[in-house]
Design an enzyme around this catalytic site. Sequence first.
Site, PDB file in Angstrom:
ATOM      1  CB  CYS A  35      23.986  48.019  49.129  1.00  0.00           C
ATOM      2  SG  CYS A  35      25.755  48.127  49.382  1.00  0.00           S
ATOM      3  N   GLY A  61      22.677  42.138  50.727  1.00  0.00           N
ATOM      4  CA  GLY A  61      23.788  42.526  51.582  1.00  0.00           C
ATOM      5  C   GLY A  61      23.560  42.025  52.985  1.00  0.00           C
ATOM      6  CG  ASN A 136      22.236  48.657  44.931  1.00  0.00           C
ATOM      7  OD1 ASN A 136      21.357  48.276  44.179  1.00  0.00           O
ATOM      8  ND2 ASN A 136      23.344  47.976  45.080  1.00  0.00           N
ATOM      9  N   GLY A 137      25.229  50.219  44.418  1.00  0.00           N
ATOM     10  CA  GLY A 137      25.979  50.361  43.171  1.00  0.00           C
ATOM     11  C   GLY A 137      27.419  50.702  43.476  1.00  0.00           C
ATOM     12  CE1 TYR A 276      23.830  34.198  43.423  1.00  0.00           C
ATOM     13  CE2 TYR A 276      24.405  36.509  43.617  1.00  0.00           C
ATOM     14  CZ  TYR A 276      24.335  35.249  44.163  1.00  0.00           C
ATOM     15  OH  TYR A 276      24.745  35.035  45.443  1.00  0.00           O
TER      16      TYR A 276
HETATM   17  P1  AMP Z   1      31.932  30.267  41.835  1.00  0.00           P
HETATM   18  O1  AMP Z   1      31.841  29.146  42.807  1.00  0.00           O
HETATM   19  O2  AMP Z   1      33.076  31.204  42.169  1.00  0.00           O
HETATM   20  O3  AMP Z   1      31.976  29.854  40.409  1.00  0.00           O
HETATM   21  O4  AMP Z   1      30.626  31.143  42.004  1.00  0.00           O
HETATM   22  C1  AMP Z   1      29.439  30.742  41.400  1.00  0.00           C
HETATM   23  C2  AMP Z   1      28.336  30.725  42.402  1.00  0.00           C
HETATM   24  O5  AMP Z   1      28.240  31.991  43.039  1.00  0.00           O
HETATM   25  C3  AMP Z   1      27.032  30.455  41.717  1.00  0.00           C
HETATM   26  O6  AMP Z   1      26.364  29.445  42.452  1.00  0.00           O
HETATM   27  C4  AMP Z   1      26.275  31.760  41.772  1.00  0.00           C
HETATM   28  O7  AMP Z   1      24.934  31.551  42.145  1.00  0.00           O
HETATM   29  C5  AMP Z   1      26.987  32.577  42.812  1.00  0.00           C
HETATM   30  N1  AMP Z   1      27.255  33.961  42.372  1.00  0.00           N
HETATM   31  C6  AMP Z   1      27.340  34.446  41.146  1.00  0.00           C
HETATM   32  N2  AMP Z   1      27.605  35.767  41.156  1.00  0.00           N
HETATM   33  C7  AMP Z   1      27.684  36.133  42.432  1.00  0.00           C
HETATM   34  C8  AMP Z   1      27.916  37.373  43.108  1.00  0.00           C
HETATM   35  N3  AMP Z   1      28.106  38.498  42.449  1.00  0.00           N
HETATM   36  N4  AMP Z   1      27.917  37.364  44.460  1.00  0.00           N
HETATM   37  C9  AMP Z   1      27.723  36.229  45.133  1.00  0.00           C
HETATM   38  N5  AMP Z   1      27.500  35.032  44.563  1.00  0.00           N
HETATM   39  C10 AMP Z   1      27.481  34.978  43.228  1.00  0.00           C
END
Ligand code: AMP
Length: 503
Positions: A35, A61, A136-137, A276
């Site tokens: 969040c 979020g 947040n957390g 990220y």
């Molecule tokens: P995936 O398709 O499951 O391998 O997810 C990787 C993609 O999700 C990458 O393009 C990342 O930028 C993004 N990503 C990585 N970690 C998160 C996260 N915690 N929440 C949302 N998106 C994420």
Amino acid sequence: MAGAQTTPDTADTDPVTQDHKPQSRYGDDRLREECGVFGVFGAADAAALTALGLHALQHRGQEAAGIVTYDGAQFHSDRRLGLVGDNFNKQSVIQRLKGTMAVGHNRYSTTGDTILRNVQPLFADLDTGGFAIAHNGNLTNALELRRSLISSGAICQSTSDTEVILHLLSRSDKRSIVERFVDAICQIDGAYALVALTNDMLIGARDPVGIRPLVIGKHKGAYILASETCALDIVGAEFVREVENGEMVVITKNGIESHRPFPKRQPRPCIFEYIYFARPDSIIDGKSVYDVRKQLGVQLAKESPAEVDLIVPIPDSGVPAAIGFSQQANVPFELGIIRNHYVGRTFIEPEQRIRKLGVKLKHSANAGIIRGKRLVLIDDSVVRGTTSKKIVQLMYEAGAREVHMRIASPPITHPDFYGIDTPDKEDLLAANHDLESMRKFMGAASLAFLSVDGVYCAVGHEGRNSQNPQFTDHCFTGDYPTRLADQTGSKGPRQLSLLAEVV
Ligand code: AMP
């Protein structure tokens, strides 16, 4: 008791569903929170500033947002499902949120059926007065605490771990709200950046190792607390400093008071904020997130070069690293993939089936650029591998000659319990496959991830000091910096939802 009532949340935004189980977007039923938080003390337009701050933190979020204000006599609360810009954009809404003090929250709901009672800030009437809190957390002993609270008579209104903090506060036998707050946070484990509001103070706190970020700003004499500096920028506030790990700041009309309720520990902020989660224009610990992401790309190019014609980012998450990679490798950077900005983040959709569809809706090949070319695709991370696999295929379908995949972070081999919501181990591609089988799964000509030391170099360290790591990097190393009571308690991994615990 002054100020212990709230005006109710707007009725038309309250589709409370009673009988659901919280579902993460990964399809399991564990509760997670990731969040953005924002707080204001001493500004005539506190609610408007908070709405702007939350808007800048929208990437943290997207499912719900809320603001609680205090006007000197009464608290006002408005919590709604949906985006800040769709809900807190009207004068009429902001005008109802009267007062010079406010706290706000953006929720990345991980529930299948989002419910308003989980939307923060949470508000409670304590015997010390009204109290609003936004978090947040993710707490790692919330289930343990909640069980014990419920067995001693507590009635829980939400399924959020944050509510546990409210209960601990209300039951504390300490006199002042500051002492009660300290009492409460000394009982919780895990990751938290908290902002809280009483009728005369704004409180901010970070967990003992500072996993989630929180900064202090100043705007025309008013104090601001925010998850990231990009939220200070939007309101024109100047950055004062970060709330430190294990620090609690109490902001009153007399200024800022700092409390250190915990034994001193070395900070270990979450490395994933740089990789990220944070917005690229934010500054964390004096370093631009954008610059760090470019450096991740530079390191990646040094560690795992490729003989190619083009460097293509997976937009938007891979863009800064791809720029760094391209500059280091001296290979042209091109937008070989065009992202449709009117679709939310892939991960927003709670079901895997819809998420797969989401990737297609989100990206198209820029065929003219990539036809006949050898290219390196760059993304910031791989979780399940869904995005990489789809995009490699998209590139080949559009006529690319060779598609190499480079990831600007190490393989995610361990789940997260601190609020970034990387899923169960069985769903993490890298937890269950070696490099070659991941490459085959993605269909790429070659695949490489950045090393853990490479990440530390990109952030300006010499590498990871395993005796004394400077970041929370458990996703890559399995080194969790806190107790994980809810995962490893005497009853073994507890993945039941909190609701399931109480029915
Ligand atoms: P995936 O398709 O499951 O391998 O997810 C990787 C993609 O999700 C990458 O393009 C990342 O930028 C993004 N990503 C990585 N970690 C998160 C996260 N915690 N929440 C949302 N998106 C994420």
